[in-house]
Design a protein around this motif. Structure first.
Motif, PDB file in Angstrom:
ATOM      1  N   ASP A  67      70.422  -0.409   0.440  1.00  0.00           N
ATOM      2  CA  ASP A  67      70.593   0.739  -0.694  1.00  0.00           C
ATOM      3  C   ASP A  67      70.674   1.968  -0.111  1.00  0.00           C
ATOM      4  OD1 ASP A  67      70.204   1.254  -3.917  1.00  0.00           O
ATOM      5  OD2 ASP A  67      69.188   2.537  -2.758  1.00  0.00           O
ATOM      6  N   PRO A  68      71.858   2.912  -0.538  1.00  0.00           N
ATOM      7  CA  PRO A  68      71.940   4.230  -0.076  1.00  0.00           C
ATOM      8  C   PRO A  68      70.733   4.935   0.065  1.00  0.00           C
ATOM      9  CG  PRO A  68      73.059   3.978  -1.799  1.00  0.00           C
ATOM     10  CD  PRO A  68      72.627   2.683  -1.585  1.00  0.00           C
ATOM     11  N   TRP A  69      69.855   5.098  -1.168  1.00  0.00           N
ATOM     12  CA  TRP A  69      68.670   5.890  -1.020  1.00  0.00           C
ATOM     13  C   TRP A  69      67.695   5.351  -0.283  1.00  0.00           C
ATOM     14  CZ3 TRP A  69      68.388  10.515  -3.200  1.00  0.00           C
ATOM     15  CH2 TRP A  69      69.245  10.800  -4.048  1.00  0.00           C
ATOM     16  N   VAL A  70      67.560   3.834   0.270  1.00  0.00           N
ATOM     17  CA  VAL A  70      66.767   3.439   0.923  1.00  0.00           C
ATOM     18  C   VAL A  70      66.976   3.873   2.315  1.00  0.00           C
ATOM     19  CG1 VAL A  70      65.801   1.179   1.813  1.00  0.00           C
ATOM     20  CG2 VAL A  70      66.174   1.758  -0.605  1.00  0.00           C
ATOM     21  N   SER A  72      68.215   6.513   3.427  1.00  0.00           N
ATOM     22  CA  SER A  72      67.901   7.832   3.579  1.00  0.00           C
ATOM     23  C   SER A  72      66.494   8.020   4.241  1.00  0.00           C
ATOM     24  CB  SER A  72      68.289   8.939   2.507  1.00  0.00           C
ATOM     25  OG  SER A  72      67.320   8.388   1.254  1.00  0.00           O
ATOM     26  N   VAL A  73      65.648   7.256   3.757  1.00  0.00           N
ATOM     27  CA  VAL A  73      64.247   7.121   4.063  1.00  0.00           C
ATOM     28  C   VAL A  73      64.171   6.995   5.810  1.00  0.00           C
ATOM     29  CG1 VAL A  73      61.908   6.399   3.710  1.00  0.00           C
ATOM     30  CG2 VAL A  73      63.223   6.652   1.696  1.00  0.00           C
ATOM     31  N   THR A 176      66.564  -5.231   1.256  1.00  0.00           N
ATOM     32  CA  THR A 176      65.413  -4.572   1.275  1.00  0.00           C
ATOM     33  C   THR A 176      64.234  -5.076   2.222  1.00  0.00           C
ATOM     34  OG1 THR A 176      65.746  -3.567  -0.826  1.00  0.00           O
ATOM     35  CG2 THR A 176      63.567  -3.275  -0.122  1.00  0.00           C
ATOM     36  N   PHE A 237      57.431   5.060  -1.407  1.00  0.00           N
ATOM     37  CA  PHE A 237      58.823   5.427  -1.707  1.00  0.00           C
ATOM     38  C   PHE A 237      59.426   4.121  -2.703  1.00  0.00           C
ATOM     39  CE2 PHE A 237      63.351   4.696  -0.783  1.00  0.00           C
ATOM     40  CZ  PHE A 237      63.738   5.821  -1.283  1.00  0.00           C
ATOM     41  N   TYR A 241      61.005   4.630  -6.116  1.00  0.00           N
ATOM     42  CA  TYR A 241      62.220   4.600  -6.473  1.00  0.00           C
ATOM     43  C   TYR A 241      62.543   3.626  -7.517  1.00  0.00           C
ATOM     44  CZ  TYR A 241      67.206   3.665  -5.189  1.00  0.00           C
ATOM     45  OH  TYR A 241      68.564   3.685  -5.089  1.00  0.00           O
ATOM     46  N   THR A 253      72.890   5.729 -10.685  1.00  0.00           N
ATOM     47  CA  THR A 253      72.443   5.741  -9.120  1.00  0.00           C
ATOM     48  C   THR A 253      71.400   4.894  -8.824  1.00  0.00           C
ATOM     49  OG1 THR A 253      73.675   7.856  -9.067  1.00  0.00           O
ATOM     50  CG2 THR A 253      72.347   7.385  -7.338  1.00  0.00           C
ATOM     51  N   PHE A 254      70.111   5.074  -9.754  1.00  0.00           N
ATOM     52  CA  PHE A 254      69.058   4.231  -9.444  1.00  0.00           C
ATOM     53  C   PHE A 254      68.813   3.081 -10.081  1.00  0.00           C
ATOM     54  CE2 PHE A 254      68.329   9.023  -9.616  1.00  0.00           C
ATOM     55  CZ  PHE A 254      67.935   9.206  -8.341  1.00  0.00           C
TER      56      PHE A 254
END
Length: 315
Positions: A67-70, A72-73, A176, A237, A241, A253-254
């Motif tokens: 996932d793109p937000w994952v 980023s972490v 994930t 996170f 999320y 997005t989410f």
């Protein structure tokens, strides 16, 4: 003289300070920067490496594994803060030992910490860890291990006609789970690559004055980095999320992460089995290589580190 000091980039009050500046702080700084450069290359190459291996599985269609937000972490806190703290506080040799043996300074001019040998070893371990992370996790997930939760379906013995409710078989859960192994491995590697573990003191702060050093000198930075700023923050996170995707703003997005964390962490025992086996195997490969190298092909710094650890130089 005062004008020369004002116009200079660096000024030393007394010439005798130059010995400590070069032998101690200069050498430590070069060692820390070299280690952190190789480490940042390793962790980012391992992240991209797993995506490259997965691209063969998806027929090079460009389907993202994570996932793109994952993702980023990984460069924010999850896989970076242990390395940053190591780059700030690591010490390979004690101060007194370096002052008694100034010849250890020559490892800097000879580029021992960023030599071709160290670079090649980092590249090799990046490839090994990439393959271990992916091939220890992916087959267990796509061969039916990810479509039945821990306490339902076959494990609940409801019958052969009830194989499970299908939880945990999508790409988000698959990616994930593999991404979690990367976080664990990078954190563990940062821990055992650190030459000087900062344990700190407990309690970190008191309500009384004049009781030793301040709280900023009593923190166990090594353990704070590998727990609060890495693994625990990553867990926080993921759950945050998931809540934002479920109860937050109505944005697509989410949405893909809704209930993914709950399925990965709460419902499937195979996630925790992989989280034990994959990091353990990756660390075994790495530590075995380090032990072999230190025993049969030690560097000058490693030889001095063993002498310093023995304590015989204090006599």
């Amino acid at each position: 003289g005062q004008q020369a000091v004002n116009a200079s980039d660096f000024a030393i009050a007394q010439f005798r300070f130059l010995e400590t500046l070069l032998l101690i702080h200069g050498r430590w700084n070069f060692m820390r920067m070299s280690k952190s450069c190789l480490f940042f290359f390793y962790k980012n190459a391992a992240l991209i490496g797993t995506m490259m291996v997965f691209s063969e599985r998806c027929l090079h269609s460009g389907t993202p594994l994570y996932d793109p937000w994952v993702i980023s972490v990984f460069n924010f806190v999850g896989g970076s803060m242990p390395i940053v703290l190591m780059a700030c506080f690591d010490r390979d040799l004690p101060r007194d030992y370096v002052m008694r043996n100034p010849e250890v300074y020559e490892c800097g001019p000879k580029n021992e910490f960023l030599s071709f040998r160290m670079t090649l070893r980092t590249v090799f371990m990046t490839i090994i860890h990439t393959l271990v992370v992916y091939h220890f996790a992916a087959p267990a997930l796509w061969l039916g291990g990810g479509v039945t939760p821990a306490f339902k379906g076959l494990m609940a013995n409801w019958g052969r006609d009830v194989p499970g409710d299908g939880e945990g078989g999508d790409l988000q859960v698959f990616g994930t789970t593999i991404y979690s192994q990367l976080i664990y491995i990078v954190t563990f590697k940062a821990l055992y690559e650190t030459r000087s573990v900062i344990h700190g003191e407990f309690p970190t702060f008191t309500c009384r004055r004049g009781k030793g050093e301040g709280w900023w000198n009593r923190i166990g930075y090594t353990y704070v980095g590998v727990t609060w700023f890495s693994i625990l923050f990553y867990m926080f996170f993921l759950y945050t999320y998931q809540l934002i995707g479920r109860d937050g703003p109505q944005s697509g997005t989410f949405f893909p992460m809704v209930f993914v964390t709950e399925h990965v962490m709460n419902m499937r025992s195979i996630t925790w089995m992989i989280s034990i086996l994959a990091p353990t195997m990756a660390c075994i490969f790495d530590i075995t290589g380090k032990v072999f190298s230190n025993m049969f092909y030690p560097t000058k710094t490693q030889i001095h580190a063993e002498i310093a650890a023995s304590g015989n130089w204090k006599k």
